[in-house]
Scaffold this motif. Structure first.
Motif, short mmCIF file in Angstrom:
data_model
loop_
_atom_site.label_atom_id
_atom_site.label_comp_id
_atom_site.label_asym_id
_atom_site.label_seq_id
_atom_site.Cartn_x
_atom_site.Cartn_y
_atom_site.Cartn_z
N TYR A 93 0.84 -1.07 -0.07
CA TYR A 93 -0.11 0.00 0.02
C TYR A 93 0.92 1.28 0.09
O TYR A 93 0.59 2.35 -0.76
CB TYR A 93 -1.00 0.02 1.21
N MET A 94 1.89 1.37 0.99
CA MET A 94 2.93 2.55 0.78
C MET A 94 3.51 2.61 -0.44
O MET A 94 3.64 3.66 -0.84
CB MET A 94 3.96 2.20 1.93
N GLN A 95 3.82 1.40 -1.09
CA GLN A 95 4.54 1.65 -2.29
C GLN A 95 3.73 1.97 -3.38
O GLN A 95 3.94 2.81 -4.25
CB GLN A 95 5.04 0.33 -2.94
N GLN A 153 6.61 12.94 -12.30
CA GLN A 153 7.14 12.66 -13.28
C GLN A 153 6.30 13.14 -14.59
O GLN A 153 6.88 13.81 -15.76
CB GLN A 153 7.42 11.15 -13.89
N LYS A 154 4.92 13.21 -14.37
CA LYS A 154 3.96 13.67 -15.21
C LYS A 154 4.35 15.43 -15.42
O LYS A 154 4.42 15.99 -16.57
CB LYS A 154 2.84 13.61 -15.08
N ASN A 212 4.48 5.21 -5.47
CA ASN A 212 4.63 5.20 -7.00
C ASN A 212 3.62 6.18 -7.43
O ASN A 212 4.13 6.70 -8.63
CB ASN A 212 4.18 3.67 -7.46
N ASN A 213 2.39 6.35 -6.89
CA ASN A 213 1.47 7.46 -7.44
C ASN A 213 2.09 8.92 -7.28
O ASN A 213 1.80 9.91 -8.16
CB ASN A 213 0.13 7.32 -6.56
N LYS A 214 2.79 9.12 -6.12
CA LYS A 214 3.43 10.61 -6.08
C LYS A 214 4.68 10.71 -7.17
O LYS A 214 4.79 11.68 -7.66
CB LYS A 214 3.90 10.68 -4.86
#
Length: 576
Positions: free
Chosen positions: A324-326, A337-338, A330-332
């Motif tokens: 869940y933390m990963q 990156q976007k 990853n979303n952040k």
């Protein structure tokens, strides 16, 4: 006579079979020291343990495992020695010789290697080679640091010379060995020595000298419990008396020989029964141990069942939280990156827009200049033609610099550019690059000075350094006034960096534009000077090249008073 040779040959091998336990004392001590020293080598420890326990098969297994997993010279020598002795004990003599030959000259016990090789060669009837080994050992000084049975070595030399029919040398060594055996109080070896001396004389038909030694061997045999030795010595006496014609005494010895032979057979049977009973008892004990182990394993499994279940649930919970933390992380990362990609795309779009506009403007200006050039060519107006040609050259140079910077920027972005750091003399590179810009500086009557120290060396990629200097000089010329000054010099400000400074007396840069130009992701800007348009691509390329070389970039400028472009580069590490 033939019978005597047969049975005394059996006694010859006794010369190298018995060993004193003290002979192995120094070797065992050294093995234990090395096991303690190389604790991390598990297979070496196991091989050493089984070697000292005389479990030859296990010794061979763990020594070969260790040999395949080490490059330590000491361990390698000991493992080859373990294997050689194991093969020797298993009577695989050729394999033993191969292993002995793998041992290096630095092995702590070379005399033990030679002794074992000599014994093997004697068994293989290679008497001359065996003599060479035994003589090398026999020449060693009598020193407490060397633990081997010298009497056995001397005895073996006598046996070798006896087989080679070199009777004088055989007599010398066999007599000496008997004296040494007597001092050592080694009865078994002394019986063998007396028998071998008797055989030496008997072979030469010196019966009067041989018979006393046969008798000594016979009398000594009564003090030992070795039935095999007793029977052999007694049979020798029977054969001797038969040859002498004393048949009653020969018959007596024959009866005694039969008695010892029967005792030997009985002893073998008793030993076999004892071995069977021992094996049976061991098997029964192993069954009991196996049953107890199975019961203990069942209890342990029942006791640990709940513990394993709890641990499993805890692991699943931790794994769930981790994933869940990963996912959040990853979303952040994806969002960051976007945002960066959007910014890069905006930079790329503006780059293409500015470059295409500037190319179109330059080409259009060149087109119009060429039309005017053709018109003046018809009227043969040389002054006008000269000015138009100079204008065309300036436009062409501007377009070429723009396209070259665009190419270098593209290669840098796509990571296709060749990059190799090396020691560079700053003065020579500045001198070389300034030479290419002399026509442009003469056109504007600009005074140029290269004050870079000839001793300053930097550790950078030469081609990227040329691109940096070319763009900085191009900008300095472009934004300098007529009859201005451009100075390039170097300063040592740190122990690991050298500052290269390009100073001009041009129009300068405002504080706002300086901040924009120094931004990591600054978009391209446009500047004008005497109708010449700059895209800012060259300065962006400079920043990227400086960063890739491990340097820093600074700007010091004031509008109307000129500009300092400061490039901090790493010094040459090999000379710094």
């Amino acid at each position: 006579m033939i019978k005597i040779k047969l049975f005394t040959f059996f006694l010859l091998v006794l010369g190298f079979l018995p060993k004193k336990q003290s002979d192995k004392h120094l070797l065992n001590v050294e093995i234990k020291k090395n096991v303690e020293k190389f604790k991390g080598e598990i297979n070496f420890g196991k091989a050493s343990f089984y070697f000292m326990e005389k479990n030859w098969d296990s010794t061979l297994v763990y020594s070969i495992k260790q040999l395949s997993d080490t490059d330590n010279k000491t361990i390698i020598d000991f493992c080859h020695y373990f294997r050689a002795i194991s093969f020797k004990q298993k009577k695989l003599l050729n394999e033993a010789i191969k292993e002995f030959n793998e041992i290096s000259n630095d092995f702590l016990f070379p005399y033990k290697v030679k002794l074992s090789l000599g014994e093997i060669l004697l068994k293989q009837n290679k008497f001359r080679d065996a003599i060479a080994c035994f003589q090398e050992i026999n020449r060693l000084p009598e020193n407490s640091d060397i633990d081997f049975n010298r009497s056995a070595v001397v005895h073996n030399l006598g046996i070798c010379y006896l087989h080679l029919n070199q009777f004088d040398k055989a007599e010398k060594y066999l007599v000496k060995s008997s004296e040494l055996h007597l001092l050592d109080k080694d009865t078994l070896m002394l019986i063998g020595a007396y028998t071998d001396i008797a055989n030496l004389y008997y072979t030469q038909y010196k019966d009067q000298q041989a018979i006393p030694y046969f008798e000594r061997a016979y009398h000594l045999s009564k003090k030992v419990n070795d039935f095999k030795l007793k029977s052999s010595v007694t049979l020798n006496m029977a054969v001797v008396e038969e040859n002498r014609g004393n048949f009653p005494l020969a018959l007596k010895y024959r009866k005694e020989y039969d008695k010892w032979k029967d005792s030997l057979n009985n002893q073998s049977e008793i030993w076999a029964v004892a071995q069977f009973e021992k094996k049976f008892a061991v098997n029964q004990k192993n069954k009991e141990i196996t049953l107890l182990e199975a019961e203990n394993k069942l209890k342990i499994a029942e006791r640990n069942g709940l513990l394993y279940s709890f641990v499993l649930l805890l692991v699943l919970l931790v794994v769930g939280i981790y994933y869940y933390m990963q996912k959040v992380k990853n979303n952040k990362t994806i969002l960051a990156q976007k945002a960066k990609l959007d910014e890069l795309n905006a930079t790329k779009d503006k780059l293409f827009s500015v470059v295409s506009h500037d190319l179109r403007s330059s080409v259009n200006a060149l087109k119009k200049s060429n039309v005017t050039l053709l018109e003046n060519f018809k009227t043969n107006n040389l002054d006008k033609l000269n000015k138009l040609l100079q204008n065309n050259v300036a436009i062409a140079n501007s377009v070429y610099s723009l396209l070259d910077n665009l190419l270098q920027w593209t290669l840098l972005q796509t990571k296709q550019s060749y990059f190799k750091k090396e020691s560079i003399c700053l003065f020579q590179i500045v001198e070389q690059m300034s030479y290419n810009y002399k026509p442009l500086m003469l056109d504007k009557n600009i005074h140029f000075e290269n004050k870079v120290s000839k001793s300053d060396l930097v550790y950078v990629d030469q081609e990227s350094l040329k691109i940096i200097l070319r763009n900085l000089l191009d900008n300095a010329i472009k934004f300098s006034n007529q009859e201005g000054t451009i100075t390039v010099y170097s300063l040592d400000v740190e122990s690991i960096h050298c500052n290269l400074i390009v100073k001009d007396t041009g129009i300068g840069i405002s504080k706002i534009n300086q901040k924009e130009l120094l931004k990591e992701t600054a978009l391209l800007s446009k500047k004008r000077n005497e109708g010449v348009i700059g895209t800012g691509l060259g300065l962006q390329l400079c920043k990227s090249m400086i960063k890739k070389n491990g340097g820093k970039f600074l700007i010091e400028s004031e509008e109307g008073k000129g500009t300092k472009m400061i490039v901090s580069l790493p010094k040459n590490n090999r000379h710094g």
